[in-house]
Design an enzyme around this catalytic site. Structure first.
Site, mmCIF file in Angstrom:
data_model
loop_
_atom_site.group_PDB
_atom_site.id
_atom_site.type_symbol
_atom_site.label_atom_id
_atom_site.label_comp_id
_atom_site.label_asym_id
_atom_site.label_seq_id
_atom_site.Cartn_x
_atom_site.Cartn_y
_atom_site.Cartn_z
ATOM 1 N NE ARG A 250 1.615 -9.209 -1.963
ATOM 2 C CZ ARG A 250 1.830 -8.345 -1.966
ATOM 3 N NH1 ARG A 250 1.746 -7.517 -0.880
ATOM 4 N NH2 ARG A 250 1.998 -6.664 -2.848
ATOM 5 C CG HIS A 254 -2.504 -6.632 -0.736
ATOM 6 N ND1 HIS A 254 -2.172 -6.412 0.369
ATOM 7 C CD2 HIS A 254 -3.754 -5.317 -0.222
ATOM 8 C CE1 HIS A 254 -3.370 -6.611 1.402
ATOM 9 N NE2 HIS A 254 -4.214 -5.499 1.396
ATOM 10 C CE1 TYR A 263 4.304 -5.062 -3.996
ATOM 11 C CE2 TYR A 263 2.787 -2.898 -5.331
ATOM 12 C CZ TYR A 263 2.728 -4.886 -4.171
ATOM 13 O OH TYR A 263 1.945 -5.216 -3.912
#
Length: 351
Positions: A250, A254, A263
């Site tokens: 990714r 998100h 993260y």
């Protein structure tokens, strides 16, 4: 019976191997390219619209386009698509107007389409709950004697959900014509795959249901197409479901409400962005002599115009009646709801 094999962990690739796919001529390759560019344009413009306050929270799918376009082009028009929120714009590849998808993100009832019209089910936001729906439809089509195939899209995190197990198990037991398409972008919001599953690879889960698994490079649109075409052929032949694990990373948040800086592996993100799926396919087509600057610019202009027209149509739609919030909540509405609706109308009128 399916079983785990080391070679199943190898990623199938086409573009990097400079292979060609039987049955895909110049017209078909350009059609796939148009789909990639349309999805990319939709995603990039939607992010801008969100920042301008013109749509609500938005789930970004940048660099996931190869998984969507490659798989959809391997389906027939009568096959069914069950998207998650990450595939919110997949209906565009079935002729759905951009304004309809934009309405969905704006929370407007004009974004409620008839699934039978496009063979695209409603977008599923709860994780994996659409997998049993897809399995049930596929089984029903089999019972009717139809050759229809269904495909359900979900992320890596969905494979940890009970609904995924129930749907996959039902499809396997009933040998339903279903493709279980896992978009493994290696993050369930901020939870990495290693913290979700002890399996060496998610494709290994297929063996537990007695179905074959295929692991592909999710940024290689032709590898995705080839794997999906094989799964479709199996399903139509009566050989049941297939699990496809498409590997990517990714390279965007998100969703617009997410801050991945806490993260994410930024070096990996930078690498993925340099090797993103639309550019990879663009280069492949140019090496084949199928794509040139003029054609690429024409395709991009068409996609940009489709989005301009789509947002204009969406914003021209009259505001929905707030009564819709109450109309389908109860079969027999309690009397207090009438007072609540009246208060809502008074508040909206003041604004």
């Amino acid at each position: 019976m399916a079983k785990v094999a080391p070679d199943e962990h190898e990623l199938r690739r086409v573009i990097d191997e400079e292979r060609e796919i039987d049955g895909l001529g110049s017209d078909e390759l350009l059609a796939i390219y148009r789909s990639l560019v349309l999805l990319r344009t939709y995603d990039e413009r939607s992010l801008v619209y969100h920042r301008q306050g013109r749509i609500g929270t938005y789930a970004i799918f940048w660099n996931h386009e190869a998984m969507q376009a490659g798989s959809v082009h391997a389906l027939a028009d009568e096959d069914w698509i069950f998207p998650s929120y990450r595939e919110s714009a997949i209906g565009l590849l079935r002729g759905m107007p951009p304004s309809t998808v934009l309405h969905w993100w704006r929370g407007h009832p004009a974004g409620w389409w008839n699934p039978a019209e496009y063979r695209v089910a409603s977008i599923c936001v709860p994780i994996a709950t659409h997998v049993p729906h897809a399995a049930g439809l596929a089984w029903g089509e089999k019972l009717k004697g139809n050759s229809t195939v269904a495909i359900a899209y979900f992320g890596d995190g969905a494979t940890s959900e009970g609904s995924f197990h129930e749907g996959a198990n039902l499809a396997a037991v009933m040998q339903a014509p279903l493709i279980l398409f896992c978009n493994n972008n290696q993050w369930a919001i901020s939870t990495p795959v290693a913290a979700q599953s002890h399996a060496e690879a998610l494709v290994d889960k297929a063996a537990g249901y007695g179905v074959p698994g295929i692991r592909v490079d999710g940024g290689d649109v032709l590898a995705v197409y080839e794997a999906t075409r094989e799964a479709v052929a199996r399903a139509r032949a009566g050989d049941g479901p297939t699990f496809i694990e498409a590997i990517t990373y990714r390279a965007a948040p998100h969703a617009t409400a997410d801050d991945p800086s806490a993260y994410i592996d930024q070096e990996r993100v930078d690498e993925e962005r340099r090797n993103e799926c639309v550019g990879r396919f663009d280069g492949y087509l140019r090496r084949l002599g199928v794509l040139d600057d003029a054609t690429a610019e024409e395709v991009k202009s068409e996609a940009a115009e489709a989005m301009r027209a789509g947002i204009a149509a969406a914003e021209a739609e009259p505001t929905a009646d707030p009564g819709l919030l109450f109309e389908y909540a109860y079969v027999d509405p309690p009397a207090r709801l009438a007072d609540d609706l009246a208060e809502l109308r008074r508040v909206l009128k003041r604004e």
